[in-house]
Design a protein around this motif. Structure first.
Motif, PDB file in Angstrom:
ATOM      1  N   GLU A 405      34.321  68.567  -9.509  1.00  0.00           N
ATOM      2  CA  GLU A 405      35.452  67.690 -10.146  1.00  0.00           C
ATOM      3  C   GLU A 405      36.288  67.045  -9.158  1.00  0.00           C
ATOM      4  OE1 GLU A 405      32.310  70.565 -11.498  1.00  0.00           O
ATOM      5  OE2 GLU A 405      33.575  70.507 -10.392  1.00  0.00           O
ATOM      6  N   PRO A 406      37.321  66.406  -9.517  1.00  0.00           N
ATOM      7  CA  PRO A 406      38.099  65.747  -8.588  1.00  0.00           C
ATOM      8  C   PRO A 406      39.148  67.002  -7.968  1.00  0.00           C
ATOM      9  CG  PRO A 406      38.707  65.165 -10.552  1.00  0.00           C
ATOM     10  CD  PRO A 406      37.514  65.687 -10.663  1.00  0.00           C
ATOM     11  N   TYR A 407      38.992  68.226  -9.094  1.00  0.00           N
ATOM     12  CA  TYR A 407      40.382  69.404  -8.414  1.00  0.00           C
ATOM     13  C   TYR A 407      39.207  70.092  -7.710  1.00  0.00           C
ATOM     14  CZ  TYR A 407      37.482  70.863 -13.339  1.00  0.00           C
ATOM     15  OH  TYR A 407      36.576  70.867 -14.565  1.00  0.00           O
ATOM     16  N   SER A 408      38.769  70.272  -8.065  1.00  0.00           N
ATOM     17  CA  SER A 408      37.743  71.916  -7.154  1.00  0.00           C
ATOM     18  C   SER A 408      37.422  71.523  -5.578  1.00  0.00           C
ATOM     19  CB  SER A 408      35.995  72.098  -7.190  1.00  0.00           C
ATOM     20  OG  SER A 408      36.042  72.260  -8.623  1.00  0.00           O
ATOM     21  N   SER A 409      38.526  72.601  -4.428  1.00  0.00           N
ATOM     22  CA  SER A 409      38.227  72.806  -2.961  1.00  0.00           C
ATOM     23  C   SER A 409      36.958  73.056  -2.942  1.00  0.00           C
ATOM     24  CB  SER A 409      39.450  73.275  -2.906  1.00  0.00           C
ATOM     25  OG  SER A 409      39.492  73.470  -1.539  1.00  0.00           O
ATOM     26  N   VAL A 410      36.910  74.308  -3.664  1.00  0.00           N
ATOM     27  CA  VAL A 410      35.195  75.154  -3.826  1.00  0.00           C
ATOM     28  C   VAL A 410      34.083  75.446  -4.890  1.00  0.00           C
ATOM     29  CG1 VAL A 410      34.296  77.264  -2.674  1.00  0.00           C
ATOM     30  CG2 VAL A 410      36.616  75.680  -0.901  1.00  0.00           C
ATOM     31  N   ARG A 411      33.586  75.073  -4.650  1.00  0.00           N
ATOM     32  CA  ARG A 411      32.656  75.914  -5.929  1.00  0.00           C
ATOM     33  C   ARG A 411      30.981  75.974  -5.287  1.00  0.00           C
ATOM     34  NH1 ARG A 411      29.674  71.020  -7.684  1.00  0.00           N
ATOM     35  NH2 ARG A 411      30.191  71.393 -10.213  1.00  0.00           N
ATOM     36  N   SER A 412      30.809  76.623  -6.485  1.00  0.00           N
ATOM     37  CA  SER A 412      29.502  77.613  -5.101  1.00  0.00           C
ATOM     38  C   SER A 412      28.762  78.428  -6.623  1.00  0.00           C
ATOM     39  CB  SER A 412      29.848  78.364  -4.574  1.00  0.00           C
ATOM     40  OG  SER A 412      30.217  79.982  -5.088  1.00  0.00           O
ATOM     41  N   GLN A 413      27.517  78.047  -6.688  1.00  0.00           N
ATOM     42  CA  GLN A 413      26.706  79.412  -7.643  1.00  0.00           C
ATOM     43  C   GLN A 413      25.482  79.839  -7.111  1.00  0.00           C
ATOM     44  OE1 GLN A 413      26.061  81.132 -10.257  1.00  0.00           O
ATOM     45  NE2 GLN A 413      26.679  80.291 -11.647  1.00  0.00           N
ATOM     46  N   LEU A 414      25.750  80.513  -6.862  1.00  0.00           N
ATOM     47  CA  LEU A 414      24.959  81.756  -5.532  1.00  0.00           C
ATOM     48  C   LEU A 414      24.125  82.498  -6.478  1.00  0.00           C
ATOM     49  CD1 LEU A 414      28.561  83.406  -3.552  1.00  0.00           C
ATOM     50  CD2 LEU A 414      26.592  81.313  -2.935  1.00  0.00           C
ATOM     51  N   ARG A 415      24.301  82.907  -7.877  1.00  0.00           N
ATOM     52  CA  ARG A 415      23.679  83.412  -8.920  1.00  0.00           C
ATOM     53  C   ARG A 415      23.008  84.956  -8.052  1.00  0.00           C
ATOM     54  NH1 ARG A 415      21.273  80.667 -12.694  1.00  0.00           N
ATOM     55  NH2 ARG A 415      21.392  78.800 -12.371  1.00  0.00           N
ATOM     56  N   VAL A 416      24.541  85.457  -7.301  1.00  0.00           N
ATOM     57  CA  VAL A 416      24.735  86.991  -7.120  1.00  0.00           C
ATOM     58  C   VAL A 416      25.701  87.281  -7.126  1.00  0.00           C
ATOM     59  CG1 VAL A 416      25.102  88.312  -4.862  1.00  0.00           C
ATOM     60  CG2 VAL A 416      23.256  86.535  -5.176  1.00  0.00           C
ATOM     61  N   PRO A 417      25.683  88.501  -8.105  1.00  0.00           N
ATOM     62  CA  PRO A 417      26.926  88.960  -8.315  1.00  0.00           C
ATOM     63  C   PRO A 417      28.521  89.145  -7.394  1.00  0.00           C
ATOM     64  CG  PRO A 417      25.293  90.707  -8.760  1.00  0.00           C
ATOM     65  CD  PRO A 417      24.764  89.516  -8.272  1.00  0.00           C
ATOM     66  N   THR A 418      29.376  89.278  -7.421  1.00  0.00           N
ATOM     67  CA  THR A 418      30.485  88.107  -6.542  1.00  0.00           C
ATOM     68  C   THR A 418      31.820  89.266  -7.178  1.00  0.00           C
ATOM     69  OG1 THR A 418      31.417  86.074  -7.865  1.00  0.00           O
ATOM     70  CG2 THR A 418      29.809  86.325  -5.878  1.00  0.00           C
ATOM     71  N   PHE A 419      32.563  89.597  -6.335  1.00  0.00           N
ATOM     72  CA  PHE A 419      34.324  90.076  -6.468  1.00  0.00           C
ATOM     73  C   PHE A 419      35.239  89.683  -5.509  1.00  0.00           C
ATOM     74  CE2 PHE A 419      32.184  92.501  -3.117  1.00  0.00           C
ATOM     75  CZ  PHE A 419      32.771  92.855  -2.470  1.00  0.00           C
ATOM     76  N   ALA A 420      36.044  89.286  -5.494  1.00  0.00           N
ATOM     77  CA  ALA A 420      37.365  89.266  -4.714  1.00  0.00           C
ATOM     78  C   ALA A 420      38.129  91.023  -4.519  1.00  0.00           C
ATOM     79  CB  ALA A 420      37.760  88.046  -5.240  1.00  0.00           C
ATOM     80  N   THR A 421      38.732  90.171  -3.563  1.00  0.00           N
ATOM     81  CA  THR A 421      39.859  91.452  -3.107  1.00  0.00           C
ATOM     82  C   THR A 421      41.021  90.135  -2.536  1.00  0.00           C
ATOM     83  OG1 THR A 421      38.413  93.223  -1.577  1.00  0.00           O
ATOM     84  CG2 THR A 421      40.396  92.577  -0.871  1.00  0.00           C
ATOM     85  N   VAL A 422      42.170  90.447  -3.874  1.00  0.00           N
ATOM     86  CA  VAL A 422      43.283  90.435  -3.409  1.00  0.00           C
ATOM     87  C   VAL A 422      44.519  90.974  -2.572  1.00  0.00           C
ATOM     88  CG1 VAL A 422      45.075  88.893  -4.583  1.00  0.00           C
ATOM     89  CG2 VAL A 422      43.130  88.903  -5.317  1.00  0.00           C
ATOM     90  N   ASP A 423      45.143  90.189  -1.611  1.00  0.00           N
ATOM     91  CA  ASP A 423      46.028  90.900  -1.093  1.00  0.00           C
ATOM     92  C   ASP A 423      47.123  90.619  -1.139  1.00  0.00           C
ATOM     93  OD1 ASP A 423      44.754  93.142   0.743  1.00  0.00           O
ATOM     94  OD2 ASP A 423      43.350  91.285   1.046  1.00  0.00           O
TER      95      ASP A 423
END
Length: 642
Positions: A405-423
């Protein structure tokens, strides 16, 4: 700062043994922030919790316990299930330092009462708000109904800083979408690994779809099974799989609206944390006006918020099958202008079971050129960052569309659970996403708000400005595009220009200057020419250029003699008889990020924009041209990142 004197909330789920010596030992051994959590039982309960539950008064059972952030960091909202018709709904909380062994310090505890209501069959939903919590303080708490001896096991909770804090962002546990036990195990594993790696989380933010079937209490039981959820508050978002009254039984949301975003799962809500305002939208309700009114009220109530965050379930910028659905496209059209107007910094989303981080977005346009510092952090960015989380449990993944997509800077499908830490600090935001199989970081992005670096927005071309134009049907070749071309014999008129006078667009208005289409309505001129001189200063400090065009049917734009943009025109050389690629029945508003194409062609001083507008056929009924050009200029100049 909104509540600078208070600190964020963090809780320990480990349960204290009823033996004083054993209880103290259990607390000391499991109460460490980085201690591993044993979630080996089928329900995800800690072994010590099972033991404590067995010793608790069997006539009162508190289950399905949830904590949520309160209105601010000095509060916590509790909800839990009990048997029907409880005498009361009570939370007692005391400082851990007042506790001797395993004896709960009831004489030094704060007692808060709430309300109970009928919930799923056989249960009552209890809701209590705890207030007045101190910063950097360890607490112990228990739940009850007000009767002597009717208490839950004892849990611990610890407050964190709020001026600089950290939270966990996850998407779509959707327990029960796959195998129920496997989904619960994956969910537990993600929470344990995230909290083990980052023991100082203040809370968890969920982008929705806690369960797969909105009315399934067995799925909710497994959702609540991880011990981490007894020690960390969760700010949940109602997803499409949560859209039933059961959701309201389980979660006690602060500042929940009874008017805006309301469905069976409740309404929109908001809370503050330090310098940040968090607004949560129930997008099962797709009424854009309702969400707009809520967001306006929430931001008006907290004008000093340095960060403005929104969470919603239905991602409006994602990469899988949901991304092109009409529900999503319409939601994007409704919400993006509101986010732009209110200066929302980041929007957190889920729903499409794949990962996307957009470029900074404004007006539905990716703004790829932003100023950065020496560490690669984006400084004072324009627009809003949109983040779509993948599944936190691994219960379900979607394949991404083949074309990015034109708006996607990073896109991925790892098929592994993920989480994000926000500071978050008063001046910085950083998010890093991790995969749970290796615990490696897969994406990171940081924002800095630096008041010493200012960005001013400059209008280079106004939508109603005057253009020189030629409407006599002659072939002008290519010379007319040049800066030094003599256009003194051309006519002048204010935009929008075209015919007939009744033609209009919703954003740029009706035709102000009517131009000629030639002597015959069935053999109209194919091409009309337009030129405009503009003054530019600090051309080397421009970081973004955005164009908005009103057009019918197609056009090519030049700057100082070089082509910079074309729309609805065929590829290759363009002559004065070239037809547009497609018929446009009514004038179209087109927006475009012109930074890459135009920035290097502008100079300090006089610049010339030239446009040729082409019809689809000689008997076309209308023509329309207008243009706005906006520049963002940074002072002082810094390097930029694409």
């Amino acid at each position: 700062m909104i509540f600078s004197s208070f600190l964020a909330i963090k809780a320990h789920a480990e349960v204290l043994s009823t033996s004083p010596a054993a209880g103290q030992a259990a607390f000391e051994s499991t109460g460490q922030l980085n201690a591993p959590v044993d979630e080996s039982s089928a329900t995800g309960m800690l072994q010590s919790e099972q033991e404590a539950s067995a010793l608790a008064d069997s006539s009162y059972k508190a289950t399905h316990l949830s904590m949520a952030p309160g209105r601010n960091e000095s509060e916590l909202n509790f909800a839990w299930y009990s048997p029907v018709n409880p005498v009361g709904s009570v939370v007692q909380i005391a400082e851990k330092s007042a506790m001797t062994g395993s004896q709960f310090p009831s004489s030094r505890a704060m007692t808060f009462t709430g309300q109970a209501s009928r919930a799923a069959s056989g249960y009552a939903s209890n809701k209590v708000t705890v207030t007045g919590l101190k910063p950097s303080t360890s607490y112990v708490y228990r739940l009850g109904d007000g009767l002597e001896g009717h208490w839950s096991p004892v849990y611990t909770v610890e407050t964190q800083r709020s001026d600089s804090f950290r939270f966990l962002f996850i998407g779509d546990p959707q327990i029960g979408s796959g195998n129920l036990a496997a989904d619960a195990a994956g969910w537990t594993d993600t929470l344990n690994k995230a909290a083990g790696m980052f023991p100082d989380y203040s809370f968890i933010m969920s982008a929705g779809d806690q369960v797969n079937i909105a009315t399934s209490e067995s799925q909710y039981e497994q959702y609540f099974s991880p011990g981490v959820l007894r020690r960390l508050p969760v700010a949940t978002t109602p997803g499409n799989h949560d859209n039933a009254v059961n959701y309201t039984y389980h979660f006690n949301q602060p500042n929940e609206s009874k008017t805006y975003g309301v469905t069976a799962a409740g309404g929109n809500y908001y809370y503050t944390y330090g310098d940040a305002l968090f607004m949560v939208l129930n997008t099962n309700n797709n009424n854009g006006a309702s969400h707009k009114a809520f967001l306006q009220q929430a931001t008006a109530a907290h004008p000093s918020a340095k960060w403005k965050f929104v969470t919603l379930h239905h991602s409006i910028y994602s990469a899988a099958s949901h991304s092109t659905e009409s529900y999503i496209v319409n939601l994007r059209k409704a919400l993006v202008p509101v986010f732009d107007d209110l200066g929302i910094d980041v929007v957190f989303m889920g729903h499409d079971h794949s990962y996307v981080r957009t470029y900074q977005m404004k007006g539905d346009i990716p703004l790829k050129n932003q100023q950065t510092d020496s560490s690669g952090r984006v400084v004072n960015p324009e627009g809003t960052l949109y983040l779509t989380a993948n599944s936190a449990s691994g219960s379900k993944y979607y394949s991404m569309k083949t074309t990015a997509e034109p708006y996607s800077s990073v896109r991925s499908q790892l098929r592994v659970p993920t989480f994000a830490t926000v500071d978050v600090t008063p001046t910085t935001f950083a998010i890093t996403t991790y995969r749970t199989d290796t615990m490696q970081a897969v994406d990171t992005y940081s924002i800095v708000k630096d008041p010493s670096r200012t960005v001013r927005n400059t209008v280079l071309v106004d939508g109603a400005s005057v253009w020189k134009y030629l409407d006599n049907g002659t072939d002008q070749g290519t010379a007319w595009r040049a800066v030094n071309f003599d256009d003194s014999s051309w006519k002048s008129g204010a935009a929008p220009l075209g015919y007939p006078a009744s033609k209009t667009t919703s954003s740029l208005g009706p035709v102000k200057t009517t131009i000629s289409y030639g002597p015959s309505s069935s053999r109209k001129y194919i091409t009309s020419y337009f030129r405009k001189a503009i003054m530019v200063d600090q051309a080397d400090q421009i970081i973004s250029l955005t164009g908005k065009f009103g057009v019918d049917d197609g056009f090519v734009l030049y700057a100082n003699g070089s082509e910079v943009y074309r729309w609805n025109m065929p590829s290759g050389e363009i002559s004065y008889q070239t037809l547009s690629a497609n018929t446009i029945n009514e004038p179209r508003t087109v927006t475009a990020d012109l930074t890459d194409a135009l920035k290097g062609k502008l100079i300090n001083g006089v610049n010339v924009l030239a446009a040729e507008v082409h019809q689809r056929s000689a008997n076309s009924s209308d023509q329309y041209w207008s243009m706005e050009l906006n520049a963002s200029v940074v002072t002082p100049a810094t390097q930029t990142a694409a």
